[in-house]
Design a protein around this motif. Sequence first.
Motif, PDB file in Angstrom:
ATOM      1  N   GLU A  35     -77.261   6.204  87.667  1.00  0.00           N
ATOM      2  CA  GLU A  35     -77.398   5.224  86.600  1.00  0.00           C
ATOM      3  C   GLU A  35     -78.685   5.434  85.807  1.00  0.00           C
ATOM      4  O   GLU A  35     -78.760   5.104  84.622  1.00  0.00           O
ATOM      5  N   ALA A  36     -79.703   5.988  86.445  1.00  0.00           N
ATOM      6  CA  ALA A  36     -80.969   6.283  85.773  1.00  0.00           C
ATOM      7  C   ALA A  36     -81.680   7.396  86.529  1.00  0.00           C
ATOM      8  O   ALA A  36     -81.500   7.550  87.737  1.00  0.00           O
ATOM      9  N   ALA A  37     -82.483   8.163  85.799  1.00  0.00           N
ATOM     10  CA  ALA A  37     -83.221   9.282  86.398  1.00  0.00           C
ATOM     11  C   ALA A  37     -84.636   9.305  85.853  1.00  0.00           C
ATOM     12  O   ALA A  37     -84.847   9.137  84.646  1.00  0.00           O
ATOM     13  N   GLY A  38     -85.604   9.520  86.714  1.00  0.00           N
ATOM     14  CA  GLY A  38     -86.984   9.595  86.278  1.00  0.00           C
ATOM     15  C   GLY A  38     -87.315  10.957  85.686  1.00  0.00           C
ATOM     16  O   GLY A  38     -86.734  11.979  86.056  1.00  0.00           O
ATOM     17  N   VAL A  39     -88.264  10.959  84.750  1.00  0.00           N
ATOM     18  CA  VAL A  39     -88.774  12.190  84.136  1.00  0.00           C
ATOM     19  C   VAL A  39     -90.190  12.408  84.667  1.00  0.00           C
ATOM     20  O   VAL A  39     -91.005  11.483  84.648  1.00  0.00           O
ATOM     21  N   ASN A  40     -90.471  13.620  85.124  1.00  0.00           N
ATOM     22  CA  ASN A  40     -91.761  13.897  85.743  1.00  0.00           C
ATOM     23  C   ASN A  40     -92.364  15.193  85.224  1.00  0.00           C
ATOM     24  O   ASN A  40     -91.657  16.054  84.694  1.00  0.00           O
ATOM     25  N   ARG A  41     -93.668  15.315  85.390  1.00  0.00           N
ATOM     26  CA  ARG A  41     -94.371  16.509  84.915  1.00  0.00           C
ATOM     27  C   ARG A  41     -93.780  17.803  85.477  1.00  0.00           C
ATOM     28  O   ARG A  41     -93.672  18.807  84.744  1.00  0.00           O
ATOM     29  N   PRO A  42     -93.379  17.871  86.758  1.00  0.00           N
ATOM     30  CA  PRO A  42     -92.759  19.107  87.245  1.00  0.00           C
ATOM     31  C   PRO A  42     -91.504  19.507  86.472  1.00  0.00           C
ATOM     32  O   PRO A  42     -91.192  20.695  86.363  1.00  0.00           O
ATOM     33  N   ASP A  43     -90.775  18.520  85.928  1.00  0.00           N
ATOM     34  CA  ASP A  43     -89.599  18.852  85.109  1.00  0.00           C
ATOM     35  C   ASP A  43     -90.018  19.649  83.879  1.00  0.00           C
ATOM     36  O   ASP A  43     -89.350  20.619  83.480  1.00  0.00           O
ATOM     37  N   VAL A  44     -91.104  19.215  83.254  1.00  0.00           N
ATOM     38  CA  VAL A  44     -91.613  19.894  82.057  1.00  0.00           C
ATOM     39  C   VAL A  44     -92.064  21.312  82.413  1.00  0.00           C
ATOM     40  O   VAL A  44     -91.793  22.277  81.686  1.00  0.00           O
ATOM     41  N   LEU A  45     -92.734  21.440  83.553  1.00  0.00           N
ATOM     42  CA  LEU A  45     -93.201  22.766  83.985  1.00  0.00           C
ATOM     43  C   LEU A  45     -92.024  23.685  84.297  1.00  0.00           C
ATOM     44  O   LEU A  45     -92.041  24.871  83.951  1.00  0.00           O
ATOM     45  N   GLN A  46     -91.002  23.145  84.946  1.00  0.00           N
ATOM     46  CA  GLN A  46     -89.818  23.951  85.254  1.00  0.00           C
ATOM     47  C   GLN A  46     -89.128  24.405  83.971  1.00  0.00           C
ATOM     48  O   GLN A  46     -88.745  25.570  83.836  1.00  0.00           O
ATOM     49  N   ARG A  47     -88.951  23.491  83.041  1.00  0.00           N
ATOM     50  CA  ARG A  47     -88.300  23.818  81.764  1.00  0.00           C
ATOM     51  C   ARG A  47     -89.063  24.900  81.001  1.00  0.00           C
ATOM     52  O   ARG A  47     -88.474  25.767  80.352  1.00  0.00           O
ATOM     53  N   SER A  48     -90.395  24.880  81.095  1.00  0.00           N
ATOM     54  CA  SER A  48     -91.208  25.852  80.363  1.00  0.00           C
ATOM     55  C   SER A  48     -91.411  27.159  81.135  1.00  0.00           C
ATOM     56  O   SER A  48     -92.071  28.069  80.636  1.00  0.00           O
ATOM     57  N   GLY A  49     -90.847  27.249  82.341  1.00  0.00           N
ATOM     58  CA  GLY A  49     -90.908  28.487  83.108  1.00  0.00           C
ATOM     59  C   GLY A  49     -92.113  28.626  84.006  1.00  0.00           C
ATOM     60  O   GLY A  49     -92.402  29.721  84.497  1.00  0.00           O
ATOM     61  N   HIS A  50     -92.811  27.504  84.287  1.00  0.00           N
ATOM     62  CA  HIS A  50     -94.036  27.568  85.082  1.00  0.00           C
ATOM     63  C   HIS A  50     -93.927  26.882  86.435  1.00  0.00           C
ATOM     64  O   HIS A  50     -94.944  26.648  87.091  1.00  0.00           O
ATOM     65  N   TYR A  51     -92.714  26.555  86.869  1.00  0.00           N
ATOM     66  CA  TYR A  51     -92.542  25.882  88.158  1.00  0.00           C
ATOM     67  C   TYR A  51     -91.286  26.432  88.811  1.00  0.00           C
ATOM     68  O   TYR A  51     -90.200  25.886  88.649  1.00  0.00           O
ATOM     69  N   PRO A  52     -91.395  27.529  89.581  1.00  0.00           N
ATOM     70  CA  PRO A  52     -90.219  28.133  90.205  1.00  0.00           C
ATOM     71  C   PRO A  52     -89.530  27.154  91.153  1.00  0.00           C
ATOM     72  O   PRO A  52     -90.176  26.413  91.893  1.00  0.00           O
ATOM     73  N   VAL A  53     -88.216  27.171  91.119  1.00  0.00           N
ATOM     74  CA  VAL A  53     -87.437  26.310  92.004  1.00  0.00           C
ATOM     75  C   VAL A  53     -87.426  26.915  93.402  1.00  0.00           C
ATOM     76  O   VAL A  53     -87.175  28.112  93.561  1.00  0.00           O
TER      77      VAL A  53
END
Length: 329
Positions: A35-53
């Motif tokens: 129903e809802a999802a939080g947005v966090n700094r690691p999401d931004v880092l992952q999207r930009s290619g700086h946080y490997p899964v």
Amino acid sequence: MNHIAFSAPGGPEVLHLATARVPEPNHGELLIHVEAAGVNRPDVLQRSGHYPVPPGANQHLGLEVAGEVLAVGSADTGFKVGDKVCALTNGGGYATHVTVPATQALPWPKGYDAIKAAALPETFFTVWANLFQMGHLKAGETVLLHGGGSGIGTTATQLAREFGAHPFVTVGSESKREACLKLGAELVINHREQDFQKVILEHTQGRGVDVILDIIGAVYFSRNLATLAKDGRLLLLAFLGGTTVKEFNLAQIMAKRLSVTGSAMRPRTTKEKAGIAAELKAKVWPVLEAGRCAPLVHAVFPLAKAVDAHRLMESSDHIGKIVLQVGAA
């Protein structure tokens, strides 16, 4: 199901709505209608290619959700179909459906809706694990929280205050200063106008603080060490100010018996996350249900506007949490 995807790393504009098959829960997992999802700094880092899964984790964005249990992968999870839960995911939270280990899920605190519940897991898991489990913050101690207006900062301020510590914070604007004071910060330092090391040492008559929770990293490292009291603990969470310290004096670590630790939530094992969840339920959920602490939600965007949510996160103009509204079960 609908989910947010991106085909290559880049700016917020790479995010787009896509479709995929609804996942099935494995043994010990829950399938949640989000129903809802939080947005966090690691999401931004992952999207930009700086946080490997991490290996084996869901490759899609989204580390926390709130919603309704649609299916249970085994009968011994402690949850049933129809339960309202919030959960720390292993990825994939920006979606209408996601599977999570049941041990990483918690019931919505009494009186909470999906938006407030979705703003809990990532920051409360992170703050509790670092500040109280690793940092051993105790009643009567002083703690300096960098990034006081962030989701981590607003959560840490409230929990430090609630459990008897004295929170000091750094911020970058007057609006964030006022917000942190309302949350219980005893000292707020505008890092754009003041040197936090000088202010803290003056405020504590040269003693320093017992604990520092830091999201800045390299550019603050030496000043953080100088700001700690004897037996002080520096807890590193992120590196918005860089990862590499060119040089610093090791002697001050020995002279003051300092401890320096760092951790990330996502690489932790399911067992470790389960331990954090159990402590949160026992010690923090009663505080939430009593209304003494609560997540501070700055903005809510529909799932399809995840681009705008990421732009706001990158601007650092928000105070507290950013949440995506996905839909009702």
